[in-house]
Write an enzyme that holds these catalytic residues in place. Sequence first.
Site, PDB file in Angstrom:
ATOM      1  N   GLU A 273      -2.195  -1.201   1.488  1.00 28.76           N
ATOM      2  CA  GLU A 273      -1.102  -2.168   1.398  1.00 28.76           C
ATOM      3  C   GLU A 273      -0.578  -2.211  -0.032  1.00 28.76           C
ATOM      4  OE1 GLU A 273      -1.911  -6.403   2.024  1.00 28.76           O
ATOM      5  OE2 GLU A 273      -0.270  -6.391   3.474  1.00 28.76           O
TER       6      GLU A 273
ATOM      7  N   TYR B 167       7.862  -3.995   0.041  1.00 31.07           N
ATOM      8  CA  TYR B 167       6.561  -4.014   0.715  1.00 31.07           C
ATOM      9  C   TYR B 167       6.367  -2.733   1.520  1.00 31.07           C
ATOM     10  CZ  TYR B 167       2.899  -5.261   4.041  1.00 31.07           C
ATOM     11  OH  TYR B 167       1.748  -5.275   4.785  1.00 31.07           O
TER      12      TYR B 167
END
Lengths: 299, 386
Positions: free
Chosen positions: B196, B108
């Site tokens: 993101e 991530y």
Amino acid sequence: MSIILDGETRVLVQGATGAEARRLIPTMQDYGTNIVAGVSPGKGGERVCGVSVYSTVAAALREHEADLSVLFIPARYSRDAALEAIDSGVPAVNVLAEGIPHHDACEVLTRAKEAGTLVIGPNSQGMMSPGKAKVGGTGGEVPDLMFTPGPVGVVSRSGGMGAELSMALTRAGIGQSTYIAIGGDLLVGADFVEILGRFEKDPETECVVMFGEPGTAREDQAAEFIASGGFTKPVVAMIPGEFMENMETPATQSHTGALIERGVGAPSRKKRLLREAGVHVAERFTEIVPLVRKALGKS
Amino acid sequence: MNIHEYQGKELFQKYGVTVPRGRVADTPEEAEAIAKELGGAVVVKAQIHAGGRGKGGGVKLAKDPAEAKQVASQIIGMTLVTHQTGPEGRLVKKVLVEEASDIANELYLSIVLDRATGRPVIMASTEGGMDIEEVAAKTPEKLHKIPVDPAIGIWPSTARRIAYGLGLSGDQVKDGAKFVANLYKFYDEMDCSLLEINPLVQTKDGRVFALDAKVNFDDNALYRHKDVMEMRDIDEEDPLEVEASKYNLNYIKLDGEVACMVNGAGLAMATMDIIKLTGASPANFLDVGGGANQEMVENAFRILMSDKGVKAVLINIFGGILRCDVLAEGVVAAVKNVNVNVPIVIRMEGTNVEQGREILENSGLDFTVGDGMADAAEKVVAALGR
């Protein structure tokens, strides 16, 4: 007394030759604001409403001393103008424009923090110390209708609502020490904590009204500051937008700060934290004046 | 502003941010051709702005070009319903066809503006492919947060530190650090408000790339990015909101019956709250702005009236900088030009309010004037005839 701005404050006007500044400089001067100089690139040597204009902030500061610069500058040029003021050593900057790119605001506020410059805004409608001075559009053409000198400090993320609640106080015979529109953007310089800290030290401010909005943790931080004894005078607060909490998509609105993100920023949470800190929270606008009256011991 | 995944990945490539090989297709035949070109198994992904596409049946694996054509024919033209689209769903017009990767690890990586510190923050975690808020809540030690000085950007050492934080080792540290540095450059130069990458993947053959990308741009900075502006897909937006944006009106459609026309975002929120507290629901958020003139008010009325759910209008004006008489003239002229066939309640306050009220009363139009916000809200709820 008052905070940040009074009749002695030496004010620099950046963007002095623009239409907005030309319209508002006379209203500020008439109210008593001590405007010492103007700045507009390439317009050095001109005069606006009796004020000398310089091409750079540095040139203006060679001839005058300034405590505060107010930026009548469009959003896309505000970064440059604010950085110029900060790097030239002006202690306080009021950024009025709405719609400044976030990355620009981020850079300005980072530089300001390093330099120790106080930034009010962006997206601030200005400031007002009733009976002494005003900067920005606050108060419009008839400031006495909305503001009168007195013991209540007013701080608001919304320029319109700060003026409107000041007017409600004025009508009720309750004056204000200073009104600060801290700005409706996601990123602003001075927050509630900064302003409350200054009102705490101002002997003439007996009570503060703060008007918040959904989004950001600014009200949470104020609650923490008050609870920990940083501010000891009575506070009345209103945070609109609880209605939005039940909406599936958070409304963004023109105040980019009013974004409800992941529970933090929800008006219900802000109101709870403020209540727990001993703040008198108004659910409706009409409750503000009675709460202030009570806080001042004038029920 | 949001863009599609395929657009985000096209922009990424310009910055050296690695993505899987692939291209966008408008037809099943194109999807087949792309799959042939890529060779091997592919993933066919519906291109809509909303998240949750996989669960809604908008992302499918295909082992060969023939299957790619077949799944693309199912996805293109389908109305995809996810938790973010609402029950009406979105029509899928395009699919992204990408190589299917042999994934070793899902990581991530994100860059956001931290409201509290006023600085960008890079967040990195080895726990990719899952809900990052859950990671933050349950295992905060697995979420690294690195603040960045916006004036300086990031140093190679910062990028390396993040690569190590992502659990990369050996040659992949270099690739990972380059990925982080390029992504930050993208964030910085493209005026992103959020980037993101979830998941960022590490493949079994040692590559690192963005399998998915959420890219949000700051609307205030779009004037600097004409190429991004051209990527706007108005089919993904509410038609009335698109109309409002043409006139610089800040409008958000809601489901209630009381249309609100207000100047100022703070006042608009206070107005919506009081409508709710009085027992009705707002049909919209609308901020006509501080400099509202007749033309803006007229356009605003047109948009409000094209919402069939509207049963009454509440106009709430505070003349703080603008004068009430000027605003009242604008409202009267606008109502005369637009066919408003529901009750209108007006509450007005501020500079020159008496003159403003006089203009309303002498207009010959059927306005109800509210005395204060609470009174106006009661009158507009009464006008709903319940």
